[in-house]
Design an enzyme around this catalytic site. Structure first.
Site, PDB file in Angstrom:
ATOM      1  CE  LYS A   1      -4.170   1.861   2.434  1.00 44.76           C
ATOM      2  NZ  LYS A   1      -4.960   1.840   3.600  1.00 44.76           N
TER       3      LYS A   1
ATOM      4  CB  SER B   1      -8.288   3.885   2.653  1.00 46.83           C
ATOM      5  OG  SER B   1      -7.364   3.031   3.562  1.00 46.83           O
TER       6      SER B   1
ATOM      7  CB  SER C   1      -8.633   1.250   5.718  1.00 49.40           C
ATOM      8  OG  SER C   1      -9.244   2.686   5.478  1.00 49.40           O
TER       9      SER C   1
END
Lengths: 95, 484, 492
Positions: C78, C158, C182
């Site tokens: 990420k 997210s 997330s």
């Protein structure tokens, strides 16, 4: 509690975010909607309740007083948008 | 005595509170492992944490906690075993995180007191409101580049203790005494080097005025003043400015003002102020700071004797005057020097030599005590020579000058120059007889009742012996001879 | 030869050890898949050269019978984790060109365990969002489509890029971060496994901060076993993070005993929201029935303050963010937009550098902390948080794990939630309470919606008892037998 346009402008200034004049009103409406929704927290009895400080029941750890870091000026300023001889450079501040 | 400003409409009393920022003596910074030493090349004592790179996290330095507790104990203050680090949010070029980690509602040290020493040996208690730990900011340099301000983060993240006084101070002199005393205590404790030129100690000065006995007036704050003299000047200027406004029927705006040491005035910084709202909240990257009684006790057991206690001992046990004792304890180095001289010797004579001759010569040559050519040990030996009658006090002063200039030992100088005092009664009798023979007219006058001529004869005898005659012995023999 | 990208981490590990294929072959297959899936916009930065280099090193180790628990396994990171010398953006314009001079602890741990980095994956800007629509680098597309249309769907957020990369077989696993859901919500939207460990289990050092008291890295994979393997590699005490917990990392894979007999599973009645779709509540019931079938006892529990978790979260997280994001000021890294003076430079930089949702949250957070409002908002929310945490403590006196849906709906189409931020915030209704309490949670795919989209179930456990969560999730995974995969339309 309700935010007006002037308050949004003040908050935006505190947060150092430039917000165009015409965006202040719609932003105030959005923020009011969120804050209005948050108001329901008032329903919760929090008398004698401590605010949460930590998830794990642990104590703050201390580091030893030893020099273990630093000494890499080049890496510190490597990403700077503007620099001068190892200094960060910003628009001139008049005090 | 408080400072009273006599205005056209009556008297005004000045009320002062000080917030002193003292750099904690430690190897590494408050929340990172980079060095704290003064004067390094720009941005070389900066870690990614200090530069607030994304994802960097603070870890507290044990020494900072220790030093804060130590200082708290030195100020006879409440030690809080539970305290909280908060973020103070504001934007500035030399504040990389966009917040300063500080302690707001729950500081590590609570209320304490500081006794300040005033003229004529008087003292006054000044309340300490609190002491908390916080990060220093970096440094903005405005004059090295034509169009840019340059930022050096070497100081960013260095541990500071902010020590806040109660508004108990009433004059510039008291403010000066407070800063000096605080500095002295910090240096005794070894928690701050107190070096104001290098910025290790700075003060924010809060000043207000009021009618004697009234409620406190509105205060103004002057930030970051780094000398005792400037603190006093700033107070005098600011207090008078406020009186002028009030006397003209105006009101004081609570604000931060800049003290300009070149112009000797304070001026508004309102342009920079614009609605400060620091939005304090507990730093979620840290947990509350906690320690136990044992930790505090361990530090307490290791505390040195502090200036007030030392002064009491010098006065009570050594018989030194309170004034001299105050002078001797102000700096730990001086006190240590004095104690080395006085060890096993007459304390009063030792004190006189340190305060009189040593300080005089240091002042004359612009040297610090650390640079003194005369060690405590050598000064002690000089005192011994006086005490055992080898040299007179007057000769000793000459010897000391020579020691100070050449760095030679007292005994060597005395021997080289043959300055030993003459206590041989035969030699002294001879000298007295010679002097009397040469001044028979004066002898007659003396015998006729002019007692004060005794001094004249003393002087002549001393002169005849090159100052080396033991004055006590001279006195003993001279008087009966004159009296016939 | 079989498609290596379809393997689980556990299978690939065994194949690499046995020499059935090499780490280089495994990396090459994933680089090809990553290329083919560009249309999903999962990656912000691809690092194929690094992947090949690392895979080569892995092969050398494997040849000598050495190597860590993830030796040679290609993963995506990420783009919130700082990676030394590799562009790190947080999906924000404000970090333009930022190449960290340091490596996050979690990714360091992964590389030490032998994992191979394919690239940095997309996310909502600064992890603020539940649909991956707020990235400066564009929307991420969910590999899944509804059975009835080809409308592109959000991957959740997210960690949307992580979810999309793993679900599209571009990476075997990906790191995620979970602040209010997330990891778990996008895992549910993309039909994969996502685990948020206990707060303090994985180091936050080197992870771009959103809300410090909530952020927690975790793995996103295609099986519970893979999540266990990857979590073990990521986790560990880090003296550089004051909130990292000094505990031994257990062998999480060993927790997969398949035996949950006698365990008590709580079903919180407050999670039966009005308006929850029947397919979600049916799936939840089915999940409970499966666990009961496996020998667990199902207990209804009460978490009375559930309702207040979202509003508390939407004060606490923005408040912390407003301070955490103050460092993006155009001075030391990233974007700078010049202005008349320093203050103007700040405002322009931050005005242009932050997207709309981030700005909205920074303003809310700034307001919630400002003079006169702190007590009413921030302090109140932190007290409510204590009550929410106490609810869980009480519940865990009687149950060993809690079963809930992960999200109130399956993946939705872009723009479908309209302009109403509140409607979007409701996505996190089931995930936020555990975030506030810092508890470990996992989402596993447990079924399909009527229109063919994956649905997730969430299991929550006691602090630092990831093992029970993993064990229970393993049983549920086996029982649910979810083996659907999206058609690989994106290969076009």
């Amino acid at each position: 509690m309700s935010l007006d346009k002037a308050t949004v402008a003040k908050v935006a200034n505190l947060a150092r975010i430039r917000v165009e004049e015409e965006k202040l009103d719609p932003l105030a409406a959005e923020l009011n909607a969120i804050l209005g929704w948050v108001e329901q927290l008032g329903e919760v009895d929090t008398e004698n309740v401590k605010p949460m400080t930590s998830v794990a029941e642990m104590q703050l750890r201390w580091r030893q007083d030893e020099i273990t870091d630093g000494g890499y000026q080049e890496q510190v300023v490597a990403n700077a948008p503007s620099k001068d001889e190892g200094f960060f450079a910003v628009p001139k501040v008049i005090e | 005595m408080g400072m009273i400003i006599q205005g056209a409409t009556g008297d005004w009393e000045v009320v002062i509170g000080l917030e002193v920022h003292a750099q904690v003596t430690s190897n590494a910074k408050l929340f990172s492992g980079s060095a704290t030493e003064y004067g390094a090349e720009q941005n070389t004592q900066v870690s990614f944490v200090d530069a607030a790179m994304p994802g960097m996290l603070p870890v507290i330095n044990e020494m900072a906690v220790r030093q804060a507790v130590r200082t708290g104990l030195g100020l006879k203050a409440q030690i809080n075993k539970f305290s909280v680090f908060d973020r103070k949010n504001y934007f500035y070029a030399d504040l990389p995180q966009g917040y300063q980690i500080s302690q707001y509602l729950q500081p590590i040290v609570g209320e304490g007191t500081l006794t300040i020493d005033l003229k004529d040996g008087e003292t006054k208690e000044i309340g300490i409101t609190r002491l908390h730990l916080e990060q220093d900011a970096g440094k903005s340099i405005h004059d090295q580049h034509p169009s840019m301000t340059l930022v050096d983060l070497n100081r960013s993240g260095v541990a500071l203790m902010e020590i806040v006084s109660e508004p108990d101070i009433r004059s510039p002199e008291e403010a000066a005494a407070y800063v000096k005393k605080l500095r002295s205590i910090l240096r005794y404790l070894g928690t701050c080097d107190g070096n104001m030129e290098e910025g290790s100690m700075r003060a924010d000065v809060n000043v207000s005025v009021r009618r004697p006995g009234d409620e406190f007036g509105t205060r103004c704050e002057m930030k970051n003043i780094n000398s005792v003299r400037f603190i006093q000047q700033a107070i005098i200027f600011e207090a008078n400015r406020q009186v002028d406004i009030l006397e003209a029927g105006g009101e004081i705006d609570q604000e931060t003002r800049l003290y300009d040491s070149v112009k000797g005035e304070t001026r508004s910084m309102r342009s920079k102020e614009e609605a400060h709202d620091y939005r304090y909240f507990p730093d979620p990257d840290l947990l509350p700071l906690e320690f136990d009684d044992a930790f505090v006790e361990e530090i307490k057991a290791d505390l040195p004797e502090l200036p007030d206690e030392k002064k009491d001992r010098f006065v009570g046990d050594l018989g030194i005057t309170p004034y001299d004792a105050g002078v001797l304890v102000a700096e730990k180095e001086v006190a240590d020097y004095f104690e080395a001289v006085a060890k096993g010797r007459d304390a009063k004579i030792s004190a006189n030599w340190v305060i009189g001759e040593l300080f005089g010569n240091l002042n004359r040559t612009g040297k610090s005590l650390a640079e003194s050519p005369v060690s405590a040990d050598e000064l002690g030996k000089l005192v011994d020579l006086i005490k055992d009658g080898t040299i007179s006090n007057r000769i000793a002063k000459e010897v000391f000058e020579e020691m100070f200039d050449s760095g030679k030992a007292a005994a060597d100088i005395v021997k080289e120059k043959g300055l030993e005092q003459v206590s041989d009664t035969g030699a002294i009798e001879q000298a007295i007889d010679d002097v009397m023979a040469a001044n028979m007219d004066k002898v007659e006058e003396y015998r006729g009742g002019k007692d004060k001529l005794l001094g004249f004869f003393m002087g002549q005898v001393m002169k005849a012996t090159g100052g080396k005659a033991n004055p006590g012995v001279v006195n003993k023999i001279l008087k009966p001879k004159l009296d016939g | 030869m079989t498609d290596l990208t379809r393997l689980t981490i556990a299978d690939a590990r065994d194949g690499l050890k046995a020499g059935t294929f090499s780490a280089r072959e495994l990396a090459a297959a994933h680089i090809t898949a990553m290329d083919a899936a560009r249309g999903l916009n999962a990656f912000i930065t691809e690092t194929p050269e690094k992947a090949v280099e690392a895979a080569t090193a892995s092969d050398e180790k494997l040849a000598k019978g050495e190597g860590g628990v993830m030796e040679g396994i290609p993963v995506a990171v990420k783009d919130l984790f700082c990676t030394k010398g590799v562009l790190t953006t947080a999906a924000s314009h404000i970090l333009d060109g930022f190449k960290p001079e340091y490596e996050s602890t979690v990714t360091t741990n992964l590389w030490n365990a032998g994992a191979v980095m394919l690239g940095k994956v997309n996310l909502d800007e600064f992890a603020m969002g539940s649909s991956n629509e707020t990235s400066y680098y564009g929307n991420v597309v969910n590999p899944w489509r509804r059975s009835e249309d080809d409308q592109p769907l959000v991957p959740g957020g997210s960690s949307g890029g992580s979810a999309s990369a793993v679900a599209s077989f571009s990476a075997m696993g990906a790191t995620g971060t979970d602040t209010g859901g997330s990891i778990r919500q996008p895992a549910a939207f993309a039909g994969i496994v996502g685990m948020k460990p206990t707060y303090g289990r994985c180091s936050r050092w080197g992870v771009v901060a959103f809300a410090s008291s909530l952020d927690q890295p975790g793995p996103m994979t295609r099986s519970v076993r893979d999540a266990a393997i990857m979590l073990e590699a990521m986790a560990g005490f880090d003296p550089k993070d004051s909130t990292s917990v000094d505990m031994v990392v257990p062998n999480f894979e060993a927790a997969l005993t398949g035996d949950i007999r006698g365990m008590k599973i709580g079903i919180p009645k407050e999670y039966r929201l009005d308006g929850i779709s029947s397919e979600i509540s049916d799936l939840w019931d089915k999940g409970a029935a499966m666990l009961k079938e496996a020998g667990a006892e199902i207990v209804e529990i009460s978490l009375p303050h559930t309702k207040y978790a979202l509003p508390a979260y939407y004060i606490i997280a923005p408040a912390e963010a407003s301070s955490n994001l103050a460092r993006y000021d155009g001075v030391r890294y990233g974007l700078r937009v010049e202005g008349e003076d320093l203050a103007d430079m700040y405002s322009r930089t931050r005005g242009e550098g932050f997207g709309e949702e981030v700005q909205r949250r920074l303003l809310i957070g700034t307001y919630a902390l400002s003079a006169g409002y702190y007590d009413a908002y921030y302090l109140k929310a932190q007290k409510v948080r204590t009550r929410i945490s106490d609810d869980f403590k009480e519940a865990f006196k009687t149950v060993d794990a809690i079963l809930t849906p992960t999200a109130p709906s399956p993946a939705f189409a872009f723009g479908e939630k309209g302009d109403d931020p509140l409607a979007m915030y409701l996505n996190d209704v089931f995930t936020v309470p555990a975030s506030l309490a810092g508890l470990p949670g996992i989402s596993i795919p447990a079924g399909l919606s009527e229109n063919g989209l994956p649905l997730g179930l969430q299991l929550l456990g006691r602090p630092f008892d990831e093992e029970t969560v993993i064990r229970t999730a393993g049983v549920l995974e086996d029982a649910a037998g979810f083996d659907a995969t999206p058609t690989d339309w994106w290969r076009g």
